[in-house]
Design a protein around this motif. Sequence first.
Motif, mmCIF file in Angstrom:
data_model
loop_
_atom_site.group_PDB
_atom_site.id
_atom_site.type_symbol
_atom_site.label_atom_id
_atom_site.label_comp_id
_atom_site.label_asym_id
_atom_site.label_seq_id
_atom_site.Cartn_x
_atom_site.Cartn_y
_atom_site.Cartn_z
ATOM 1 N N ASN A 111 46.249 14.144 -17.977
ATOM 2 C CA ASN A 111 47.243 15.045 -17.246
ATOM 3 C C ASN A 111 46.957 15.013 -15.812
ATOM 4 O OD1 ASN A 111 48.236 16.172 -19.801
ATOM 5 N ND2 ASN A 111 47.119 18.085 -19.540
ATOM 6 N N ARG A 112 45.942 14.368 -15.242
ATOM 7 C CA ARG A 112 45.607 14.048 -13.904
ATOM 8 C C ARG A 112 46.654 13.256 -13.336
ATOM 9 N NH1 ARG A 112 41.051 9.811 -13.643
ATOM 10 N NH2 ARG A 112 41.107 9.125 -15.626
ATOM 11 N N PHE A 113 47.345 12.475 -14.181
ATOM 12 C CA PHE A 113 48.128 11.400 -13.448
ATOM 13 C C PHE A 113 49.624 12.041 -13.211
ATOM 14 C CE2 PHE A 113 45.366 8.670 -15.767
ATOM 15 C CZ PHE A 113 45.227 7.667 -14.764
ATOM 16 N N ILE A 114 49.812 13.427 -13.645
ATOM 17 C CA ILE A 114 51.064 14.171 -13.418
ATOM 18 C C ILE A 114 51.024 14.519 -11.752
ATOM 19 C CG2 ILE A 114 52.379 16.092 -13.308
ATOM 20 C CD1 ILE A 114 51.336 16.450 -16.343
ATOM 21 N N GLY A 115 51.874 13.925 -10.910
ATOM 22 C CA GLY A 115 52.304 14.241 -9.598
ATOM 23 C C GLY A 115 51.676 12.961 -8.540
ATOM 24 N N ILE A 116 51.165 11.973 -9.363
ATOM 25 C CA ILE A 116 50.727 10.878 -8.364
ATOM 26 C C ILE A 116 51.954 10.178 -7.590
ATOM 27 C CG2 ILE A 116 48.798 10.302 -10.155
ATOM 28 C CD1 ILE A 116 50.507 7.774 -11.205
ATOM 29 N N GLU A 117 53.120 10.265 -8.210
ATOM 30 C CA GLU A 117 54.274 9.895 -7.303
ATOM 31 C C GLU A 117 54.375 10.258 -5.937
ATOM 32 O OE1 GLU A 117 55.813 13.544 -9.342
ATOM 33 O OE2 GLU A 117 54.680 12.077 -10.013
ATOM 34 N N ASN A 118 53.394 11.406 -5.531
ATOM 35 C CA ASN A 118 53.135 11.889 -4.211
ATOM 36 C C ASN A 118 52.070 11.379 -3.515
ATOM 37 O OD1 ASN A 118 55.341 13.753 -4.595
ATOM 38 N ND2 ASN A 118 54.090 15.095 -5.860
ATOM 39 N N LEU A 119 51.551 10.446 -4.021
ATOM 40 C CA LEU A 119 50.402 9.857 -3.423
ATOM 41 C C LEU A 119 51.037 8.830 -2.162
ATOM 42 C CD1 LEU A 119 48.001 8.789 -6.197
ATOM 43 C CD2 LEU A 119 47.898 10.720 -4.551
ATOM 44 N N ASP A 120 50.137 8.523 -1.297
ATOM 45 C CA ASP A 120 50.477 7.324 -0.291
ATOM 46 C C ASP A 120 50.284 5.898 -1.001
ATOM 47 O OD1 ASP A 120 47.964 6.413 -0.037
ATOM 48 O OD2 ASP A 120 47.745 7.501 1.759
ATOM 49 N N GLU A 121 50.967 4.793 -0.429
ATOM 50 C CA GLU A 121 51.311 3.502 -0.936
ATOM 51 C C GLU A 121 49.603 2.902 -1.285
ATOM 52 O OE1 GLU A 121 53.273 0.680 -2.624
ATOM 53 O OE2 GLU A 121 54.127 2.144 -1.712
ATOM 54 N N GLU A 122 48.989 3.240 -0.468
ATOM 55 C CA GLU A 122 47.299 2.568 -0.437
ATOM 56 C C GLU A 122 46.846 3.125 -1.709
ATOM 57 O OE1 GLU A 122 46.233 -0.056 0.695
ATOM 58 O OE2 GLU A 122 48.158 -0.293 1.546
ATOM 59 N N GLU A 123 47.137 4.557 -1.917
ATOM 60 C CA GLU A 123 46.443 5.278 -3.146
ATOM 61 C C GLU A 123 47.046 4.708 -4.383
ATOM 62 O OE1 GLU A 123 47.264 8.957 -1.433
ATOM 63 O OE2 GLU A 123 44.947 9.452 -1.409
ATOM 64 N N LEU A 124 48.410 4.512 -4.424
ATOM 65 C CA LEU A 124 49.255 4.037 -5.594
ATOM 66 C C LEU A 124 48.434 2.706 -6.149
ATOM 67 C CD1 LEU A 124 52.664 5.363 -5.038
ATOM 68 C CD2 LEU A 124 51.085 6.081 -7.079
ATOM 69 N N LYS A 125 48.388 1.987 -4.930
ATOM 70 C CA LYS A 125 47.836 0.437 -5.180
ATOM 71 C C LYS A 125 46.386 0.408 -5.827
ATOM 72 C CE LYS A 125 50.652 -1.858 -1.693
ATOM 73 N NZ LYS A 125 50.585 -2.733 -0.561
ATOM 74 N N ARG A 126 45.748 1.337 -5.283
ATOM 75 C CA ARG A 126 44.249 1.429 -5.810
ATOM 76 C C ARG A 126 44.244 2.059 -7.263
ATOM 77 N NH1 ARG A 126 40.679 5.351 -6.163
ATOM 78 N NH2 ARG A 126 41.905 6.885 -5.269
ATOM 79 N N LEU A 127 45.025 2.961 -7.512
ATOM 80 C CA LEU A 127 45.193 3.572 -9.000
ATOM 81 C C LEU A 127 45.625 2.481 -9.824
ATOM 82 C CD1 LEU A 127 44.735 6.124 -10.681
ATOM 83 C CD2 LEU A 127 47.043 6.865 -9.930
ATOM 84 N N ASN A 128 46.904 1.811 -9.234
ATOM 85 C CA ASN A 128 47.189 0.715 -10.289
ATOM 86 C C ASN A 128 46.404 -0.220 -10.492
ATOM 87 O OD1 ASN A 128 49.037 -1.838 -10.448
ATOM 88 N ND2 ASN A 128 50.347 -0.381 -11.112
#
Length: 154
Positions: free
Chosen positions: A93-110
């Motif tokens: 469930n911790r992945f809910i809302g990740i669309e609100n992260l900035d670009e760098e955080e999304l790249k790191r998570l990816n």
Amino acid sequence: MTDKISIFARFATAVSEWTGRPAVFALALASIVAWGLTGPVFDFSETWQLVVNTGTTIITFLMVFVLQNAQSRDTRAIQTKLDELILSSKAENRFIGIENLDEEELKRLNALLGEAAKRDRHAREPVLSTDGDGLKARGDDTEEAPPLERTAPR
């Protein structure tokens, strides 16, 4: 669900669906060809050029808003559906809302998810190896790949 879709939202959806059809593209292409063929008739005047420049600029300007509205609603709907799938499955469930992260955080998570997927694929791969007693398939006695580190945002 609800009948409270705004007039603009209904308009944007209808226009984006209509303009996405091949026949509309063919009509737009035919209009430009007809305009080009009329050039000699109008002696390629400034007014003749202004007609197409003004028309295409106005249409493009308005279409940006219409298509953005339709795309934003589609994206929100897809995101909501994905969130529902996460909530109703064994996914985290911790992945809910990740669309609100900035670009760098999304790249790191990816990148973290990519590494976890590689570990999982590698752990499940039935590769034959020798262990002194003969051939043995890797994965027979291996543990399941470790879960993704707890670095995703909460």
